[in-house]
Design a protein around this motif. Structure first.
Motif, PDB file in Angstrom:
ATOM      1  N   LEU A  26       0.782  -1.437  -0.251  1.00  0.00           N
ATOM      2  CA  LEU A  26       0.009   0.025  -0.029  1.00  0.00           C
ATOM      3  C   LEU A  26       0.676   1.392   0.233  1.00  0.00           C
ATOM      4  O   LEU A  26       0.810   2.107  -1.054  1.00  0.00           O
ATOM      5  CB  LEU A  26      -1.148   0.103   1.242  1.00  0.00           C
ATOM      6  N   SER A  27       2.318   0.814   0.399  1.00  0.00           N
ATOM      7  CA  SER A  27       3.174   3.055   0.568  1.00  0.00           C
ATOM      8  C   SER A  27       4.196   1.713   0.975  1.00  0.00           C
ATOM      9  O   SER A  27       4.433   0.108   1.309  1.00  0.00           O
ATOM     10  CB  SER A  27       2.655   3.277   1.986  1.00  0.00           C
ATOM     11  N   GLY A  28       5.469   2.685   1.045  1.00  0.00           N
ATOM     12  CA  GLY A  28       6.326   2.158   1.567  1.00  0.00           C
ATOM     13  C   GLY A  28       6.860   1.557   2.509  1.00  0.00           C
ATOM     14  O   GLY A  28       8.269   0.913   2.685  1.00  0.00           O
ATOM     15  N   ASP A  29       5.842   2.065   3.785  1.00  0.00           N
ATOM     16  CA  ASP A  29       5.808   0.842   4.978  1.00  0.00           C
ATOM     17  C   ASP A  29       4.440   0.334   5.042  1.00  0.00           C
ATOM     18  O   ASP A  29       4.211  -0.260   6.615  1.00  0.00           O
ATOM     19  CB  ASP A  29       6.174   2.018   6.648  1.00  0.00           C
ATOM     20  N   THR A  30       3.575   0.059   4.596  1.00  0.00           N
ATOM     21  CA  THR A  30       2.640  -0.511   4.478  1.00  0.00           C
ATOM     22  C   THR A  30       2.613  -1.998   3.582  1.00  0.00           C
ATOM     23  O   THR A  30       2.589  -1.533   2.511  1.00  0.00           O
ATOM     24  CB  THR A  30       0.983   0.031   4.619  1.00  0.00           C
ATOM     25  N   VAL A  31       2.257  -2.869   4.221  1.00  0.00           N
ATOM     26  CA  VAL A  31       1.361  -4.333   3.093  1.00  0.00           C
ATOM     27  C   VAL A  31       0.482  -5.075   3.318  1.00  0.00           C
ATOM     28  O   VAL A  31      -0.211  -5.003   4.085  1.00  0.00           O
ATOM     29  CB  VAL A  31       2.648  -5.172   3.248  1.00  0.00           C
ATOM     30  N   VAL A  32      -0.073  -5.372   2.641  1.00  0.00           N
ATOM     31  CA  VAL A  32      -1.398  -6.555   3.143  1.00  0.00           C
ATOM     32  C   VAL A  32      -0.543  -8.238   2.751  1.00  0.00           C
ATOM     33  O   VAL A  32      -0.059  -8.638   1.972  1.00  0.00           O
ATOM     34  CB  VAL A  32      -2.391  -6.209   1.634  1.00  0.00           C
ATOM     35  N   LEU A  33      -0.929  -9.293   4.218  1.00  0.00           N
ATOM     36  CA  LEU A  33      -0.057  -9.908   3.986  1.00  0.00           C
ATOM     37  C   LEU A  33      -1.549 -11.048   3.829  1.00  0.00           C
ATOM     38  O   LEU A  33      -2.387 -10.522   3.869  1.00  0.00           O
ATOM     39  CB  LEU A  33       0.463 -10.661   5.345  1.00  0.00           C
ATOM     40  N   VAL A  41      -2.281  14.091  -2.775  1.00  0.00           N
ATOM     41  CA  VAL A  41      -1.285  14.333  -3.460  1.00  0.00           C
ATOM     42  C   VAL A  41       0.107  13.556  -2.508  1.00  0.00           C
ATOM     43  O   VAL A  41      -0.280  13.447  -0.989  1.00  0.00           O
ATOM     44  CB  VAL A  41      -0.872  16.064  -3.082  1.00  0.00           C
ATOM     45  N   ASP A  42       0.772  12.601  -3.456  1.00  0.00           N
ATOM     46  CA  ASP A  42       1.909  12.205  -2.785  1.00  0.00           C
ATOM     47  C   ASP A  42       2.820  13.044  -2.353  1.00  0.00           C
ATOM     48  O   ASP A  42       3.334  14.412  -2.959  1.00  0.00           O
ATOM     49  CB  ASP A  42       2.415  11.386  -4.089  1.00  0.00           C
ATOM     50  N   GLU A  43       3.141  12.976  -1.012  1.00  0.00           N
ATOM     51  CA  GLU A  43       4.750  13.180  -0.610  1.00  0.00           C
ATOM     52  C   GLU A  43       5.976  13.128  -1.163  1.00  0.00           C
ATOM     53  O   GLU A  43       5.279  11.961  -1.447  1.00  0.00           O
ATOM     54  CB  GLU A  43       4.871  13.026   1.604  1.00  0.00           C
ATOM     55  N   PRO A  44       6.187  13.839  -1.401  1.00  0.00           N
ATOM     56  CA  PRO A  44       7.996  12.935  -2.218  1.00  0.00           C
ATOM     57  C   PRO A  44       8.361  12.184  -1.897  1.00  0.00           C
ATOM     58  O   PRO A  44       8.772  11.705  -0.701  1.00  0.00           O
ATOM     59  CB  PRO A  44       8.935  14.837  -2.552  1.00  0.00           C
ATOM     60  N   GLY A  45       9.002  11.068  -2.839  1.00  0.00           N
ATOM     61  CA  GLY A  45       9.236  10.012  -3.045  1.00  0.00           C
ATOM     62  C   GLY A  45       8.316   9.427  -2.565  1.00  0.00           C
ATOM     63  O   GLY A  45       8.954   7.955  -2.036  1.00  0.00           O
ATOM     64  N   ALA A  46       7.188   9.564  -2.388  1.00  0.00           N
ATOM     65  CA  ALA A  46       6.246   8.221  -1.386  1.00  0.00           C
ATOM     66  C   ALA A  46       6.398   7.044  -3.414  1.00  0.00           C
ATOM     67  O   ALA A  46       6.563   5.630  -2.132  1.00  0.00           O
ATOM     68  CB  ALA A  46       4.934   8.493  -1.702  1.00  0.00           C
TER      69      ALA A  46
END
Length: 87
Positions: free
Chosen positions: A27-34, A68-73
């Motif tokens: 979902l993001s750089g620190d969140t996944v779906v298991l 809006v995505d944060e820079p680097g998202a």
């Protein structure tokens, strides 16, 4: 690579406290779906959203940040996706 299930939060247990799960989505750089293992032959496999501890990645676009995505998202999500999806 298998992600240990021992780090699942104290919310109602959907996946076992121990074992393995496959990463279905990032979902993001620190969140996944298991994706866990179905408990019955015709049952659906349980899913849980898992946020990696002590990692704070840039936020993806959402209603909470005016879409809006944060820079680097996006690069952070893509890096994690290539590293873990399907494992």
């Amino acid at each position: 690579t298998n992600i240990p299930m021992a780090a699942v939060s104290a919310r109602p247990t959907i996946l076992p406290a121990r074992g393995v799960a496959r990463v279905k989505n990032v979902l993001s750089g620190d969140t996944v779906v298991l994706l866990g293992k179905a408990t019955t032959p015709n049952g659906t496999a349980p899913e849980v959203v898992f946020t990696l501890e002590n990692i704070s990645a840039p936020r993806m676009a959402s209603k909470g940040n005016n879409n809006v995505d944060e820079p680097g998202a996006f690069p952070a999500r893509e890096w994690l996706r290539q590293l873990v999806v399907g494992k």
